[in-house]
Design a protein around this motif. Structure first.
Motif, mmCIF file in Angstrom:
data_model
loop_
_atom_site.group_PDB
_atom_site.id
_atom_site.type_symbol
_atom_site.label_atom_id
_atom_site.label_comp_id
_atom_site.label_asym_id
_atom_site.label_seq_id
_atom_site.Cartn_x
_atom_site.Cartn_y
_atom_site.Cartn_z
ATOM 1 N N VAL A 92 0.833 -1.196 0.000
ATOM 2 C CA VAL A 92 0.000 0.000 0.000
ATOM 3 C C VAL A 92 0.869 1.248 0.000
ATOM 4 C CG1 VAL A 92 -1.790 1.277 1.221
ATOM 5 C CG2 VAL A 92 -1.842 -1.218 1.186
ATOM 6 N N GLY A 93 0.507 2.236 -0.823
ATOM 7 C CA GLY A 93 1.279 3.463 -0.937
ATOM 8 C C GLY A 93 0.990 4.443 0.173
ATOM 9 N N GLU A 94 1.207 4.018 1.402
ATOM 10 C CA GLU A 94 0.955 4.875 2.552
ATOM 11 C C GLU A 94 2.157 4.821 3.489
ATOM 12 O OE1 GLU A 94 -2.700 5.937 5.486
ATOM 13 O OE2 GLU A 94 -2.386 3.810 5.079
ATOM 14 N N PRO A 95 2.794 5.957 3.753
ATOM 15 C CA PRO A 95 3.961 5.956 4.644
ATOM 16 C C PRO A 95 3.630 5.389 6.015
ATOM 17 C CG PRO A 95 3.732 8.071 3.519
ATOM 18 C CD PRO A 95 2.475 7.299 3.242
ATOM 19 N N ASP A 96 4.612 4.745 6.621
ATOM 20 C CA ASP A 96 4.407 4.184 7.948
ATOM 21 C C ASP A 96 4.488 5.248 9.035
ATOM 22 O OD1 ASP A 96 7.108 4.402 7.160
ATOM 23 O OD2 ASP A 96 7.777 3.031 8.723
ATOM 24 N N PHE A 97 4.985 6.429 8.686
ATOM 25 C CA PHE A 97 5.060 7.508 9.662
ATOM 26 C C PHE A 97 3.675 8.091 9.924
ATOM 27 C CE2 PHE A 97 9.093 7.772 7.176
ATOM 28 C CZ PHE A 97 9.952 7.369 8.179
ATOM 29 N N THR A 98 3.428 8.485 11.143
ATOM 30 C CA THR A 98 2.185 9.191 11.452
ATOM 31 C C THR A 98 2.323 10.654 11.017
ATOM 32 O OG1 THR A 98 2.972 9.724 13.681
ATOM 33 C CG2 THR A 98 1.657 7.713 13.406
ATOM 34 N N VAL A 156 3.697 15.874 14.347
ATOM 35 C CA VAL A 156 3.030 16.378 15.548
ATOM 36 C C VAL A 156 2.524 17.811 15.399
ATOM 37 C CG1 VAL A 156 3.392 16.998 17.977
ATOM 38 C CG2 VAL A 156 4.156 14.772 17.124
ATOM 39 N N PRO A 157 3.282 18.734 14.785
ATOM 40 C CA PRO A 157 2.749 20.103 14.671
ATOM 41 C C PRO A 157 1.432 20.170 13.902
ATOM 42 C CG PRO A 157 5.105 20.092 14.250
ATOM 43 C CD PRO A 157 4.681 18.668 14.305
ATOM 44 N N ILE A 158 1.263 19.308 12.925
ATOM 45 C CA ILE A 158 0.015 19.281 12.160
ATOM 46 C C ILE A 158 -1.112 18.731 13.029
ATOM 47 C CG2 ILE A 158 -1.154 18.295 10.154
ATOM 48 C CD1 ILE A 158 1.515 18.287 8.704
ATOM 49 N N ILE A 159 -0.825 17.661 13.764
ATOM 50 C CA ILE A 159 -1.839 17.094 14.664
ATOM 51 C C ILE A 159 -2.263 18.122 15.705
ATOM 52 C CG2 ILE A 159 -2.251 15.342 16.437
ATOM 53 C CD1 ILE A 159 -0.377 13.486 14.894
ATOM 54 N N GLU A 160 -1.298 18.825 16.276
ATOM 55 C CA GLU A 160 -1.620 19.821 17.298
ATOM 56 C C GLU A 160 -2.466 20.943 16.713
ATOM 57 O OE1 GLU A 160 2.206 20.934 18.799
ATOM 58 O OE2 GLU A 160 2.270 19.276 20.252
ATOM 59 N N ALA A 161 -2.165 21.343 15.472
ATOM 60 C CA ALA A 161 -2.964 22.389 14.831
ATOM 61 C C ALA A 161 -4.394 21.906 14.607
ATOM 62 C CB ALA A 161 -2.326 22.805 13.510
ATOM 63 N N GLY A 162 -4.546 20.626 14.291
ATOM 64 C CA GLY A 162 -5.880 20.061 14.122
ATOM 65 C C GLY A 162 -6.647 20.029 15.432
ATOM 66 N N LEU A 163 -5.976 19.649 16.502
ATOM 67 C CA LEU A 163 -6.620 19.628 17.820
ATOM 68 C C LEU A 163 -7.042 21.031 18.253
ATOM 69 C CD1 LEU A 163 -4.280 17.082 19.663
ATOM 70 C CD2 LEU A 163 -6.655 16.706 18.964
ATOM 71 N N GLN A 164 -6.180 22.002 18.006
ATOM 72 C CA GLN A 164 -6.517 23.374 18.360
ATOM 73 C C GLN A 164 -7.727 23.858 17.569
ATOM 74 O OE1 GLN A 164 -2.924 25.612 17.722
ATOM 75 N NE2 GLN A 164 -1.810 24.545 19.351
ATOM 76 N N PHE A 207 3.725 15.302 3.306
ATOM 77 C CA PHE A 207 3.334 15.846 4.607
ATOM 78 C C PHE A 207 2.682 14.803 5.517
ATOM 79 C CE2 PHE A 207 3.321 19.591 1.772
ATOM 80 C CZ PHE A 207 4.256 20.360 2.442
ATOM 81 N N GLY A 208 2.533 13.568 5.047
ATOM 82 C CA GLY A 208 2.072 12.475 5.905
ATOM 83 C C GLY A 208 0.652 12.605 6.397
ATOM 84 N N MET A 209 -0.247 13.138 5.556
ATOM 85 C CA MET A 209 -1.632 13.382 5.990
ATOM 86 C C MET A 209 -2.626 12.527 5.198
ATOM 87 S SD MET A 209 -1.637 17.551 6.497
ATOM 88 C CE MET A 209 -3.333 17.561 7.100
ATOM 89 N N THR A 210 -2.316 11.253 4.966
ATOM 90 C CA THR A 210 -3.168 10.430 4.107
ATOM 91 C C THR A 210 -4.621 10.411 4.564
ATOM 92 O OG1 THR A 210 -2.401 8.508 5.366
ATOM 93 C CG2 THR A 210 -1.326 8.932 3.249
#
Length: 389
Positions: free
Chosen positions: A41-47, A50-58, A238-241
């Protein structure tokens, strides 16, 4: 009543992803306790960084959960436009940036406003299968251009000219490409653009793996000409699949039509994903994505010679993305059967070439180096024991 009397005729041309058979069986085997190494599958194993996740939570905490404008929030469109100047020294007006639900949304918008019934769209074979399926969805005709390793899996100007007809509407190419990882060179991009523009037709370049290049700096076709249509995505570099966010850059003449179609197809892109993506271009995020790019380079540099030593023929070094497209003719003339067999015996999952077209597809397979080096080493050891001789 038969489904053939009910379903649209176009559905006969929409093929399934054969890799989904591989993935389903891999999951079944894993549920039984088998160790499975995923290279399908063409999906990186990296999550997601963190800065993107934190921006989403905010954004969630701030109540950013309602519809946005159909073409995206102004802040993100401006940020993407600024990125093109910052990284490529290409000026893009923010209103030309259309934020979409994934790159698939961008492709649907582009083809939806461009393709008339029976229009022909030229694409490579092998190539990403959804592209030809989207053409068919809008009643166009995908025209395959067989490409080989000796031509870097990219079409020549002569191929484009020979395939051209009065019904040709556009040429859709990818750089970096899936499944081959190859790039369009600047001279070739220039040649193709000038020919297509002379015919007063459209050049669309899929750049969703932009940023994931090795040994050379990332490029954009917009540096060649301002009126090339560009498809891009937050998914890969950017790892945002799973956030399902992409963008389209289009000429001014198409903006009103794109806005109207976006309103009807999607209403708006995912709201939280858009606010999260504002952090994608920040320096701390880019440091993370660069570290990951270097890790992908290490994986490629290990896996490429390892596969060659096993007997896979790989004539072109992938310059981008995270795939290796290999000739497996030494082992089988049925790539689907080979993939299923080695999943069962070796516990290694990879993609049969038939997912990417017809040309030499039964003798080719795609390996995704989207898992860590230790697992890649284990995969090579398992294949060495179980490949047919």
């Amino acid at each position: 009543m038969s489904e053939h009397n009910i379903l649209a005729e176009r559905m006969k041309s929409i093929q399934p992803f054969h890799v989904m058979d591989i993935l389903a069986r891999a999951r079944q085997l894993a549920s039984q306790g088998r160790s499975i190494i995923h290279m399908e599958v063409g999906e990186p194993d990296f999550t997601t960084p963190v800065p993107i996740i934190e921006a989403g939570l905010q954004a969630l905490k701030a109540g950013q959960t309602k519809y946005t404008p159909a073409c995206g929030i102004p802040e993100l469109r401006e940020r993407i436009a600024a990125w093109y100047w910052q990284r490529f020294r290409v000026k893009v007006a923010p209103e030309r940036v259309i934020v979409t639900p994934g790159a698939s949304g961008a492709l649907q918008l582009a083809l939806g406003v461009l393709v008339n019934p029976q229009d022909e769209i030229l694409l490579t074979d092998p190539g990403y299968p959804c592209n030809r399926h989207f053409v068919r969805l809008f009643e166009g005709q995908p025209i395959s251009l067989p490409v080989t390793a000796t031509q870097n899996y990219q079409p020549s100007l002569e191929q484009i000219q020979q395939a051209w007809s009065e019904r040709t509407r556009a040429v859709l190419l990818a750089s970096p490409a899936n499944p081959t990882g190859t790039l369009l060179s600047t001279p070739l991009t220039q040649q193709l653009y000038h020919y297509i523009a002379k015919q007063q037709r459209i050049f669309i370049v899929d750049e969703i793996y932009q940023g994931l290049t090795y040994g050379q700096e990332p490029q954009t076709a917009l540096s060649i000409a301002d009126d090339i249509w560009i498809v891009n995505s937050f998914s890969k570099y950017f790892g945002m699949t799973g956030w399902r966010l992409g963008w389209l850059i289009a000429p001014e003449y198409a903006l009103d039509s794109l806005n109207r179609l976006a309103q009807n197809l999607f209403l708006s892109p995912p709201t939280v994903a858009q606010y999260a993506a504002l952090a994608a271009f920040e320096q701390n995020t880019l440091e993370i994505t660069e570290e990951r790019r270097l890790e992908f380079a290490k994986r490629r540099d290990f896996l490429l010679p390892a596969l060659q030593n096993l007997g896979f023929e790989i004539q072109t070094i992938p310059q981008g993305a995270f795939y290796i497209y290999a000739n497996a003719a030494r082992f089988s003339d049925d790539s689907h059967a080979l993939s299923l067999s080695l999943l069962e015996t070796a516990g290694v999952a990879f993609t049969p070439g038939i997912d990417f077209g017809d040309y030499l597809a039964k003798t080719h397979v795609r390996f995704a180096y989207t898992t860590n080096l230790l697992e890649l080493e284990q995969a090579v050891e398992r294949l060495a024991k179980h490949l047919p001789r």
